[in-house]
Write an enzyme that holds these catalytic residues in place. Structure first.
Site, PDB file in Angstrom:
ATOM      1  N   GLY A  13       0.838  -1.200   0.000  1.00 20.65           N
ATOM      2  CA  GLY A  13       0.000   0.000   0.000  1.00 20.65           C
ATOM      3  C   GLY A  13       0.871   1.247   0.000  1.00 20.65           C
ATOM      4  N   ARG A  83      -1.216 -14.560  -8.717  1.00 18.19           N
ATOM      5  CA  ARG A  83      -2.567 -15.142  -8.787  1.00 18.19           C
ATOM      6  C   ARG A  83      -3.001 -15.266 -10.251  1.00 18.19           C
ATOM      7  NH1 ARG A  83      -7.627 -12.521  -8.649  1.00 18.19           N
ATOM      8  NH2 ARG A  83      -9.308 -13.882  -7.912  1.00 18.19           N
ATOM      9  N   GLY A 116       6.356  -2.343   3.175  1.00 12.88           N
ATOM     10  CA  GLY A 116       5.968  -2.725   4.530  1.00 12.88           C
ATOM     11  C   GLY A 116       6.301  -4.195   4.759  1.00 12.88           C
ATOM     12  N   ASP A 117       5.714  -4.801   5.784  1.00 12.37           N
ATOM     13  CA  ASP A 117       6.111  -6.178   6.109  1.00 12.37           C
ATOM     14  C   ASP A 117       5.844  -7.147   4.960  1.00 12.37           C
ATOM     15  OD1 ASP A 117       3.401  -5.884   6.550  1.00 12.37           O
ATOM     16  OD2 ASP A 117       3.331  -7.282   8.218  1.00 12.37           O
ATOM     17  N   GLY A 118       4.707  -6.973   4.257  1.00 16.87           N
ATOM     18  CA  GLY A 118       4.378  -7.874   3.146  1.00 16.87           C
ATOM     19  C   GLY A 118       5.424  -7.796   2.041  1.00 16.87           C
ATOM     20  N   THR A 139       5.205   2.088   6.022  1.00 19.16           N
ATOM     21  CA  THR A 139       3.816   1.727   6.292  1.00 19.16           C
ATOM     22  C   THR A 139       3.212   2.755   7.242  1.00 19.16           C
ATOM     23  OG1 THR A 139       2.303   0.208   7.398  1.00 19.16           O
ATOM     24  CG2 THR A 139       4.574   0.028   8.059  1.00 19.16           C
ATOM     25  N   ILE A 140       1.979   3.120   6.961  1.00 17.17           N
ATOM     26  CA  ILE A 140       1.311   4.047   7.870  1.00 17.17           C
ATOM     27  C   ILE A 140       1.014   3.351   9.201  1.00 17.17           C
ATOM     28  CG2 ILE A 140       0.269   5.382   5.994  1.00 17.17           C
ATOM     29  CD1 ILE A 140      -2.451   4.077   6.875  1.00 17.17           C
ATOM     30  N   ASP A 141       1.067   2.005   9.212  1.00 16.95           N
ATOM     31  CA  ASP A 141       0.673   1.262  10.415  1.00 16.95           C
ATOM     32  C   ASP A 141       1.722   1.319  11.533  1.00 16.95           C
ATOM     33  OD1 ASP A 141      -1.435   0.511   8.793  1.00 16.95           O
ATOM     34  OD2 ASP A 141      -0.599  -1.452   8.330  1.00 16.95           O
ATOM     35  N   ASP A 143       4.104  -0.687  12.163  1.00 19.06           N
ATOM     36  CA  ASP A 143       4.103  -1.973  12.867  1.00 19.06           C
ATOM     37  C   ASP A 143       5.365  -2.816  12.649  1.00 19.06           C
ATOM     38  OD1 ASP A 143       3.662  -2.543  10.232  1.00 19.06           O
ATOM     39  OD2 ASP A 143       1.830  -3.690  10.517  1.00 19.06           O
ATOM     40  N   MET A 183      -7.140   3.070  10.313  1.00 21.24           N
ATOM     41  CA  MET A 183      -6.374   1.908   9.836  1.00 21.24           C
ATOM     42  C   MET A 183      -5.344   1.475  10.886  1.00 21.24           C
ATOM     43  SD  MET A 183      -5.706   2.488   5.796  1.00 21.24           S
ATOM     44  CE  MET A 183      -6.926   1.990   4.589  1.00 21.24           C
ATOM     45  N   ARG A 185      -4.112  -2.083  10.632  1.00 17.59           N
ATOM     46  CA  ARG A 185      -4.054  -3.544  10.521  1.00 17.59           C
ATOM     47  C   ARG A 185      -4.092  -4.203  11.903  1.00 17.59           C
ATOM     48  NH1 ARG A 185      -3.464  -5.785   5.167  1.00 17.59           N
ATOM     49  NH2 ARG A 185      -1.657  -4.502   4.738  1.00 17.59           N
ATOM     50  N   GLU A 236      -9.073  -0.519  13.056  1.00 14.37           N
ATOM     51  CA  GLU A 236      -9.818  -1.474  12.214  1.00 14.37           C
ATOM     52  C   GLU A 236      -9.679  -2.904  12.746  1.00 14.37           C
ATOM     53  OE1 GLU A 236      -8.167  -1.189   8.260  1.00 14.37           O
ATOM     54  OE2 GLU A 236      -6.155  -1.743   8.929  1.00 14.37           O
ATOM     55  N   ARG A 279     -23.312   7.418  15.405  1.00 20.42           N
ATOM     56  CA  ARG A 279     -22.941   7.365  13.984  1.00 20.42           C
ATOM     57  C   ARG A 279     -21.526   6.816  13.860  1.00 20.42           C
ATOM     58  NH1 ARG A 279     -27.595   8.338  13.552  1.00 20.42           N
ATOM     59  NH2 ARG A 279     -28.628  10.013  12.411  1.00 20.42           N
ATOM     60  N   LEU A 286      -8.151   7.707   3.103  1.00 21.62           N
ATOM     61  CA  LEU A 286      -7.778   9.119   3.316  1.00 21.62           C
ATOM     62  C   LEU A 286      -6.459   9.196   4.074  1.00 21.62           C
ATOM     63  CD1 LEU A 286     -10.746  11.204   4.784  1.00 21.62           C
ATOM     64  CD2 LEU A 286      -9.378  11.692   2.755  1.00 21.62           C
ATOM     65  N   GLN A 287      -6.285   8.220   4.993  1.00 24.14           N
ATOM     66  CA  GLN A 287      -5.099   8.236   5.856  1.00 24.14           C
ATOM     67  C   GLN A 287      -3.823   7.946   5.085  1.00 24.14           C
ATOM     68  OE1 GLN A 287      -6.516   6.012   9.743  1.00 24.14           O
ATOM     69  NE2 GLN A 287      -7.770   5.492   7.991  1.00 24.14           N
TER      70      GLN A 287
HETATM   71  O1  F6P Z   1      -0.847  -1.561   5.644  1.00 24.74           O
HETATM   72  C1  F6P Z   1      -1.397  -0.342   5.293  1.00 24.74           C
HETATM   73  C2  F6P Z   1      -2.883  -0.414   5.198  1.00 24.74           C
HETATM   74  O2  F6P Z   1      -3.358   0.862   4.854  1.00 24.74           O
HETATM   75  C3  F6P Z   1      -3.593  -0.976   6.439  1.00 24.74           C
HETATM   76  O3  F6P Z   1      -3.692  -0.022   7.479  1.00 24.74           O
HETATM   77  C4  F6P Z   1      -4.904  -1.426   5.862  1.00 24.74           C
HETATM   78  O4  F6P Z   1      -5.442  -2.492   6.596  1.00 24.74           O
HETATM   79  C5  F6P Z   1      -4.507  -1.908   4.492  1.00 24.74           C
HETATM   80  O5  F6P Z   1      -3.285  -1.308   4.161  1.00 24.74           O
HETATM   81  C6  F6P Z   1      -5.531  -1.602   3.388  1.00 24.74           C
HETATM   82  O6  F6P Z   1      -5.076  -2.175   2.222  1.00 24.74           O
HETATM   83  P1  F6P Z   1      -5.764  -1.966   0.790  1.00 24.74           P
HETATM   84  O7  F6P Z   1      -4.994  -0.878   0.113  1.00 24.74           O
HETATM   85  O8  F6P Z   1      -5.579  -3.280   0.132  1.00 24.74           O
HETATM   86  O9  F6P Z   1      -7.199  -1.581   1.002  1.00 24.74           O
END
Ligand code: F6P
Length: 361
Positions: A13, A83, A116-118, A139-141, A143, A183, A185, A236, A279, A286-287
């Protein structure tokens, strides 16, 4: 000194600051007399060489402040398992030999992979196949355990905080409960930081499974104190005690599960239990967008320059890491071995509790 021929890609991402890293890598490399090529669309560009673009002083001019990635990115393109759908049947094909062959034929010395980690896990696999790689943590996470912080996180927190600030006035005027999903993860870094900075009343993170009755208790205590609105920030990945994370789409071998939807569930349940109109709002991608903060720009520029230094020293197989105030290097394999979760005994969490923020426990 050898004139290196480097390739750069951005995988997974996107995150604000990617372009600043690409610019720093390019300038630091060109200023050493190296050649640099961008591989578009993540690792997929290694399979289709029309996706290569030479990176020049001109191509990286004026991009430090831009969100996104001039190289594009992809979180579905893993050459170790692409895939393929044939006759409605899905399977995963290893095309990494072709990626290695293209890499060699093009005369590259190595790849600087921003991910990021992936994506960095894919980098470890491609290293084992013979492609020298240096990683840059993105990564914004926030992590990744091996670095104090990743670029993109600060911007994501700023965006989420700004949104929470705006929700305060509408929550207060309608006397509602607003549940905001951010977000992150499997980790609660964005929720914790934006929730605290945005003065949330409850913050729900994956590291602390919540009890809905505790969240409602907090809302009703505020009600009794004359505060007729509440802001709940949930990651999330937040989940109830004994429950599971809420998933939009199941994971596959090439792609992690997509999380999301917990805010909506929470808002319904809170309304049912407290009688207060509620709500939900999902901040979502956006993040990941927009202009990187100055902190993320600085971090990105330093990461990019440090990665080229590692290439110069021949330290392939490592990832640049921020160990304030210095940049260091850690083995790539180690860098992706463990997630950095929010320490539940840490000072930030203790501070939040001292401020009266509920974690639903
Ligand atoms: O790892 C970054 C991240 O934005 C996570 O916070 C979120 O779960 C995921 O990627 C969303 O991924 P996608 O771009 O596949 O919707």
């Amino acid at each position: 000194m050898k004139r290196l021929r480097l390739a750069v890609n951005t995988g997974g991402g996107d995150a604000p600051g990617l372009n600043a890293v690409v610019r720093a890598i390019t300038l630091a490399a060109l200023n050493r007399g190296y050649e640099v090529f961008g591989i578009r669309k993540g690792y997929l560009g290694l399979l289709d060489t029309s996706q290569l673009m030479p990176l020049t002083f001109d191509s990286v001019r004026g991009i430090t402040h831009l969100g996104g990635s001039i190289l594009g990115t992809n979180n579905r393109g893993n050459p170790l398992g692409i895939r393929v759908v044939e006759n409605g049947q899905e399977r995963y094909v290893d095309v990494s030999d072709q990626a290695v062959e293209n890499f060699r034929r093009l005369g590259f010395d190595g790849i600087i992979a921003i991910g990021g980690d992936g994506s960095l896990r894919i980098a470890v696999g491609l290293m084992q196949k013979g492609i020298p790689i240096i990683g840059v943590p993105k990564t914004i996470d926030n992590d990744l355990a091996a670095t104090a912080t990743t670029f993109g996180f600060d911007t994501a927190v700023a965006t989420a905080t700004d949104a929470i600030d705006k929700l305060h006035s509408t929550a207060e005027s309608h006397e509602r409960v607003m549940v905001v999903e951010v977000m992150g993860r499997y980790c609660g870094w964005i929720a914790l930081s934006a929730g605290m900075a945005g003065s949330a009343d409850a913050i729900l993170i994956p590291e602390i499974p919540f009890r809905i009755e505790k969240v409602c208790e907090k809302i009703m205590a505020r009600e009794a104190a004359g505060r007729h609105f509440s802001i709940v920030v949930c990651a999330e990945g937040a989940m109830p005690v004994g429950g599971e994370m809420t998933i939009v789409e199941k994971g596959t071998p090439g792609k992690e599960a997509r999380l999301g939807g917990i805010a909506d569930k929470l808002a319904r349940e809170i309304e049912k239990r407290t009688g207060k109109e509620s709500r939900s709002l999902v901040l979502g991608h956006l993040q990941r967008g927009g202009t990187p903060t100055s902190f993320d720009r600085m971090l990105s520029l330093r990461f990019g320059a440090a990665a080229v230094r590692l290439a110069e020293e021949g330290r392939w197989g490592s990832m640049v890491a921020y160990d304030p105030p210095e940049m260091t290097a850690v083995p790539l394999g180690e860098a992706v071995a463990s997630l950095k979760t929010v320490p539940i005994e840490g000072d930030t969490l203790r501070t939040a509790r001292e401020l009266g923020i509920s974690f639903g426990d």
